[in-house]
Design an enzyme around this catalytic site. Structure first.
Site, PDB file in Angstrom:
ATOM      1  CG  HIS A  56      -0.438   0.106   2.534  1.00 33.38           C
ATOM      2  ND1 HIS A  56       0.396  -0.842   3.077  1.00 33.38           N
ATOM      3  CD2 HIS A  56      -0.591   1.059   3.479  1.00 33.38           C
ATOM      4  CE1 HIS A  56       0.716  -0.471   4.311  1.00 33.38           C
ATOM      5  NE2 HIS A  56       0.142   0.686   4.577  1.00 33.38           N
ATOM      6  CG  HIS A  58      -0.114   4.407   4.646  1.00 38.25           C
ATOM      7  ND1 HIS A  58      -0.847   3.590   5.465  1.00 38.25           N
ATOM      8  CD2 HIS A  58      -0.974   5.342   4.168  1.00 38.25           C
ATOM      9  CE1 HIS A  58      -2.105   4.017   5.491  1.00 38.25           C
ATOM     10  NE2 HIS A  58      -2.212   5.070   4.719  1.00 38.25           N
ATOM     11  CG  ASP A  60       4.591   3.409   7.585  1.00 37.23           C
ATOM     12  OD1 ASP A  60       3.735   3.730   6.732  1.00 37.23           O
ATOM     13  OD2 ASP A  60       4.338   2.648   8.538  1.00 37.23           O
ATOM     14  CG  HIS A  61       4.168   0.161   4.434  1.00 37.55           C
ATOM     15  ND1 HIS A  61       4.070  -1.171   4.748  1.00 37.55           N
ATOM     16  CD2 HIS A  61       3.679   0.832   5.508  1.00 37.55           C
ATOM     17  CE1 HIS A  61       3.545  -1.308   5.954  1.00 37.55           C
ATOM     18  NE2 HIS A  61       3.294  -0.106   6.433  1.00 37.55           N
ATOM     19  CG  HIS A 114      -4.025   0.114   6.874  1.00 32.60           C
ATOM     20  ND1 HIS A 114      -3.982   0.755   8.087  1.00 32.60           N
ATOM     21  CD2 HIS A 114      -2.882   0.481   6.220  1.00 32.60           C
ATOM     22  CE1 HIS A 114      -2.873   1.475   8.172  1.00 32.60           C
ATOM     23  NE2 HIS A 114      -2.182   1.331   7.055  1.00 32.60           N
ATOM     24  CG  ASP A 133       0.507  -1.291   7.763  1.00 31.96           C
ATOM     25  OD1 ASP A 133       1.435  -2.074   8.023  1.00 31.96           O
ATOM     26  OD2 ASP A 133       0.661  -0.050   7.742  1.00 31.96           O
ATOM     27  CG  HIS A 171       3.739  -1.413  11.532  1.00 31.02           C
ATOM     28  ND1 HIS A 171       4.517  -0.290  11.723  1.00 31.02           N
ATOM     29  CD2 HIS A 171       2.965  -1.144  10.454  1.00 31.02           C
ATOM     30  CE1 HIS A 171       4.208   0.625  10.813  1.00 31.02           C
ATOM     31  NE2 HIS A 171       3.269   0.132  10.022  1.00 31.02           N
TER      32      HIS A 171
HETATM   33 ZN   LIG Z   1      -0.136   1.743   6.461  1.00 32.01          ZN
END
Ligand SMILES: [Zn+2]
Length: 242
Positions: A56, A58, A60-61, A114, A133, A171
């Site tokens: 996805h 985001h 942080d990915h 998410h 996530d 995570h």
């Molecule tokens: Zn995420």
């Protein structure tokens, strides 16, 4: 096992995943939220990187994608539906598509909740699912875009995978998730045993992941929710849990 999966700690509590197809030596990297640790892992594994798989959009990915591609020439695979908000894709996929990791197929699963464009990659021959996530050890992702019904369907698809499937999630949220889970299922013996084990792993500075689908079916209150309403109540409870 035809595919080897290695967790790469990134940022504060993220995991990217390095996957090696043992038959061909093909290497894939899932969700590089930070370039430096991912490139170090690639180098330690021999320096080859063929594919970057994205679950996805985001930051942080995906924040490490540009630097990883610049250093390795890897091809980027992500959801066609989210191409407008992902890094530039070489291969835009949709649920039901198959991505070849060397000789080993990875099936693209729809995994909304998410985010709405979220996908997962199931490598059946390797016994691995890259679930971003959507599913965490003892938890699930926040519903930032989707409705509880979306997440319920996404979790049901993951729960239907074979019990031994490794859950390679995005995570290290396990200890917090366990604290919440024990308020939901205080009499779950498998969960109590897992709490003890996870605490010991974290005290030793080790990752609690990957777990397995069978383990999540026994201990994860979100995967164990019997219906959409129960999942919605539990997710809302976790959102406000301290
Ligand atoms: Zn995420």
């Amino acid at each position: 096992m035809a595919v080897r999966a290695q967790a790469i700690p990134c940022l504060t509590d993220n995991y990217a995943w390095l996957l090696t197809d043992e038959a061909t030596g093909t290497v894939a990297l899932c969700d590089p939220g930070e370039a430096a640790p991912c490139l170090a892992a690639v180098a330690a594994a021999g320096g080859r990187l063929d594919l970057v798989l994205l679950t996805h959009h985001h930051g942080d990915h995906v924040a490490g994608v540009a630097a990883v591609v610049a250093a390795t020439g890897a091809k980027v695979v992500g959801a066609a539906a989210d191409a407008h908000r992902l890094p530039p894709l070489d291969v835009a996929v949709k649920p039901g598509d198959t991505v070849m990791l060397g000789a080993t197929p990875a099936m693209v699963l729809d995994s909304p909740g998410h985010t709405l464009g979220h996908i997962a990659f199931h490598i059946a021959d390797g016994g691995v699912v890259l679930c971003g996530d959507t599913l965490f050890a003892t938890g699930c992702g926040r519903l930032l875009e989707g409705r509880p019904a979306d997440m319920f369907a996404a979790l049901a698809a993951l729960a239907a995978l074979p019990d031994a499937t490794l859950v390679c999630c995005g995570h290290e949220y396990t200890e917090s998730n366990i604290h919440f889970a024990r308020t939901v299922e205080p009499d779950n013996a498998a969960l109590a045993a897992w709490a003890t084990k996870a605490t010991a792993l974290r005290a030793a500075g080790q990752a609690t992941v990957p777990t397995t689908i069978g383990h999540e079916r026994a201990t994860n209150p979100f995967l164990r929710a019997a219906d959409v309403a129960t999942l919605a109540t539990r997710r809302a409870g976790k959102d406000s849990f301290r």
